[in-house]
Motif scaffolding. Structure first.
Motif, PDB file in Angstrom:
ATOM      1  N   LEU A   1       0.800  -1.223   0.000  1.00  0.00           N
ATOM      2  CA  LEU A   1       0.000   0.000   0.000  1.00  0.00           C
ATOM      3  C   LEU A   1       0.834   1.274   0.000  1.00  0.00           C
ATOM      4  N   VAL A   2       1.850   1.336   0.827  1.00  0.00           N
ATOM      5  CA  VAL A   2       2.584   2.597   0.999  1.00  0.00           C
ATOM      6  C   VAL A   2       3.117   3.132  -0.332  1.00  0.00           C
ATOM      7  N   PRO A   3       3.727   2.323  -1.197  1.00  0.00           N
ATOM      8  CA  PRO A   3       4.225   2.884  -2.464  1.00  0.00           C
ATOM      9  C   PRO A   3       3.121   3.423  -3.381  1.00  0.00           C
ATOM     10  N   ARG A   4       1.885   3.009  -3.135  1.00  0.00           N
ATOM     11  CA  ARG A   4       0.773   3.453  -3.980  1.00  0.00           C
ATOM     12  C   ARG A   4       0.047   4.661  -3.400  1.00  0.00           C
ATOM     13  N   MET A   5       0.472   5.128  -2.231  1.00  0.00           N
ATOM     14  CA  MET A   5      -0.164   6.286  -1.618  1.00  0.00           C
ATOM     15  C   MET A   5       0.344   7.568  -2.273  1.00  0.00           C
TER      16      MET A   5
ATOM     17  N   GLY B   1      -1.261  11.285   1.401  1.00  0.00           N
ATOM     18  CA  GLY B   1      -2.304  10.286   1.588  1.00  0.00           C
ATOM     19  C   GLY B   1      -2.263   9.695   2.983  1.00  0.00           C
ATOM     20  N   LEU B   2      -3.405   9.222   3.448  1.00  0.00           N
ATOM     21  CA  LEU B   2      -3.560   8.780   4.835  1.00  0.00           C
ATOM     22  C   LEU B   2      -3.843   7.290   4.910  1.00  0.00           C
ATOM     23  N   LEU B   3      -3.056   6.582   5.726  1.00  0.00           N
ATOM     24  CA  LEU B   3      -3.312   5.182   6.042  1.00  0.00           C
ATOM     25  C   LEU B   3      -3.879   5.110   7.457  1.00  0.00           C
ATOM     26  N   VAL B   4      -5.011   4.439   7.594  1.00  0.00           N
ATOM     27  CA  VAL B   4      -5.676   4.268   8.882  1.00  0.00           C
ATOM     28  C   VAL B   4      -5.675   2.770   9.186  1.00  0.00           C
ATOM     29  N   VAL B   5      -5.073   2.395  10.302  1.00  0.00           N
ATOM     30  CA  VAL B   5      -4.883   0.974  10.607  1.00  0.00           C
ATOM     31  C   VAL B   5      -5.544   0.660  11.945  1.00  0.00           C
ATOM     32  N   ASP B   6      -6.422  -0.335  11.943  1.00  0.00           N
ATOM     33  CA  ASP B   6      -7.198  -0.675  13.140  1.00  0.00           C
ATOM     34  C   ASP B   6      -6.515  -1.776  13.949  1.00  0.00           C
ATOM     35  N   ASN B   7      -6.902  -1.852  15.217  1.00  0.00           N
ATOM     36  CA  ASN B   7      -6.458  -2.911  16.149  1.00  0.00           C
ATOM     37  C   ASN B   7      -4.967  -2.878  16.433  1.00  0.00           C
ATOM     38  N   THR B   8      -4.373  -1.700  16.441  1.00  0.00           N
ATOM     39  CA  THR B   8      -2.923  -1.646  16.637  1.00  0.00           C
ATOM     40  C   THR B   8      -2.501  -1.681  18.109  1.00  0.00           C
ATOM     41  N   LEU B   9      -3.458  -1.858  19.010  1.00  0.00           N
ATOM     42  CA  LEU B   9      -3.135  -2.216  20.402  1.00  0.00           C
ATOM     43  C   LEU B   9      -3.436  -3.685  20.677  1.00  0.00           C
ATOM     44  N   TYR B  10      -4.223  -4.303  19.842  1.00  0.00           N
ATOM     45  CA  TYR B  10      -4.564  -5.722  19.892  1.00  0.00           C
ATOM     46  C   TYR B  10      -4.835  -6.194  21.327  1.00  0.00           C
ATOM     47  N   HIS B  11      -5.861  -5.619  21.911  1.00  0.00           N
ATOM     48  CA  HIS B  11      -6.318  -5.998  23.256  1.00  0.00           C
ATOM     49  C   HIS B  11      -5.240  -5.797  24.316  1.00  0.00           C
TER      50      HIS B  11
ATOM     51  N   ASP C   1       9.556   3.304   9.526  1.00  0.00           N
ATOM     52  CA  ASP C   1       9.360   3.573   8.106  1.00  0.00           C
ATOM     53  C   ASP C   1       9.506   5.071   7.839  1.00  0.00           C
ATOM     54  N   ASP C   2      10.572   5.464   7.140  1.00  0.00           N
ATOM     55  CA  ASP C   2      10.803   6.884   6.892  1.00  0.00           C
ATOM     56  C   ASP C   2       9.990   7.430   5.715  1.00  0.00           C
ATOM     57  N   ARG C   3       9.104   6.604   5.161  1.00  0.00           N
ATOM     58  CA  ARG C   3       8.213   7.078   4.101  1.00  0.00           C
ATOM     59  C   ARG C   3       6.961   7.758   4.660  1.00  0.00           C
ATOM     60  N   VAL C   4       6.726   7.603   5.966  1.00  0.00           N
ATOM     61  CA  VAL C   4       5.503   8.127   6.578  1.00  0.00           C
ATOM     62  C   VAL C   4       5.835   8.833   7.880  1.00  0.00           C
ATOM     63  N   ASP C   5       4.918   9.712   8.313  1.00  0.00           N
ATOM     64  CA  ASP C   5       4.898  10.071   9.723  1.00  0.00           C
ATOM     65  C   ASP C   5       3.601   9.523  10.302  1.00  0.00           C
TER      66      ASP C   5
ATOM     67  N   ALA D   1      -1.196   7.190   9.614  1.00  0.00           N
ATOM     68  CA  ALA D   1       0.115   7.416   9.000  1.00  0.00           C
ATOM     69  C   ALA D   1      -0.070   8.214   7.711  1.00  0.00           C
ATOM     70  N   ARG D   2       0.725   9.269   7.568  1.00  0.00           N
ATOM     71  CA  ARG D   2       0.648  10.143   6.394  1.00  0.00           C
ATOM     72  C   ARG D   2       1.852   9.892   5.503  1.00  0.00           C
TER      73      ARG D   2
END
Length: 220
Positions: A156-160, A164-174, A199-203, A216-217
């Motif tokens: 995904l990241v190379p296609r952003m 562009g914004l990546l939103v990722v769910d469950n990143t605390l995983y309970h 990853d230095d492609r995003v903040d 992640a942007r």
């Protein structure tokens, strides 16, 4: 010693949060209820109720026209984002279940947004690898099998597009991500979080929304 400012999320406080967010419309509410009625054993996979308005807000905030969703289930998040798309916007939804997504299809039709949604039933990694190269995706919502998060990220990241914004769910995983001895999904998400941080492609930021939400942007 780290100290949290987060209050304990009691049922009363959670109800207050929902009451002070944009209310679900009748189609969204019906989809949530239908999911719990038809698929009670797995309904916990549905995106948290407060995340529907949040995803719609992020689509509008970013002006996203090209959205990719990895992990659709019964399509509550899909519906929320599709409703927020501008005229001509498009959402590619990736899932492997005809049964689960059929519930979503009914709701998308009722809401009048089915023509904005391109549902692709196949292993998501195959769908992502077949997407056009180049920087064209405006927003991603990733909420699928945790063991494949890193693989999805790398497609995904190379296609952003820049910004562009990546939103990722469950990143605390309970809460399992805080345990170095975690196994299974907890270990996979822990490794994913480390990958994102390096990853230095995003903040990026990791938020205590629902079960953890990373934003992640894509940098220029």
């Amino acid at each position: 010693m780290y100290e949290t400012k987060n209050p304990q999320l009691t049922p009363e406080l959670y109800a207050y949060v929902l009451d002070h967010n944009p209310p679900l419309d009748p189609v969204q509410r019906g989809l949530v209820e239908t999911t719990h009625r038809r698929l009670a054993g797995v309904a916990g996979m549905q995106t948290a109720e407060e995340q529907g308005p949040l995803l719609a807000f992020l689509v509008r905030l970013t002006g996203a026209r090209q959205v990719v969703e990895v992990g659709t289930f019964t399509g509550f998040s899909t519906l929320s984002m599709a409703q927020a798309l501008p005229e001509g916007g498009r959402l590619i939804a990736c899932d492997i279940s005809e049964e689960w997504t059929a519930v979503g299809r009914e709701a998308w039709e009722r809401a009048g947004v089915a023509d904005r949604i391109d549902l692709r039933i196949a292993p998501a990694i195959d769908t992502l690898r077949a997407l056009p190269a180049g920087e064209w995706i405006d927003l991603v919502f990733l909420d699928a099998d945790k063991e494949s998060y890193v693989d999805y990220w790398e497609e995904l990241v190379p296609r952003m597009r820049p910004g562009g914004l990546l939103v990722v769910d469950n990143t605390l995983y309970h809460g399992d991500v805080a345990d170095p001895a975690a196994t299974g999904g907890g270990a996979a998400v822990r490794a994913f979080n480390d990958r994102v941080r390096a990853d230095d492609r995003v903040d990026d930021v990791l938020l205590t929304v629902a079960d953890g939400l990373t934003l992640a942007r894509r940098l220029p």
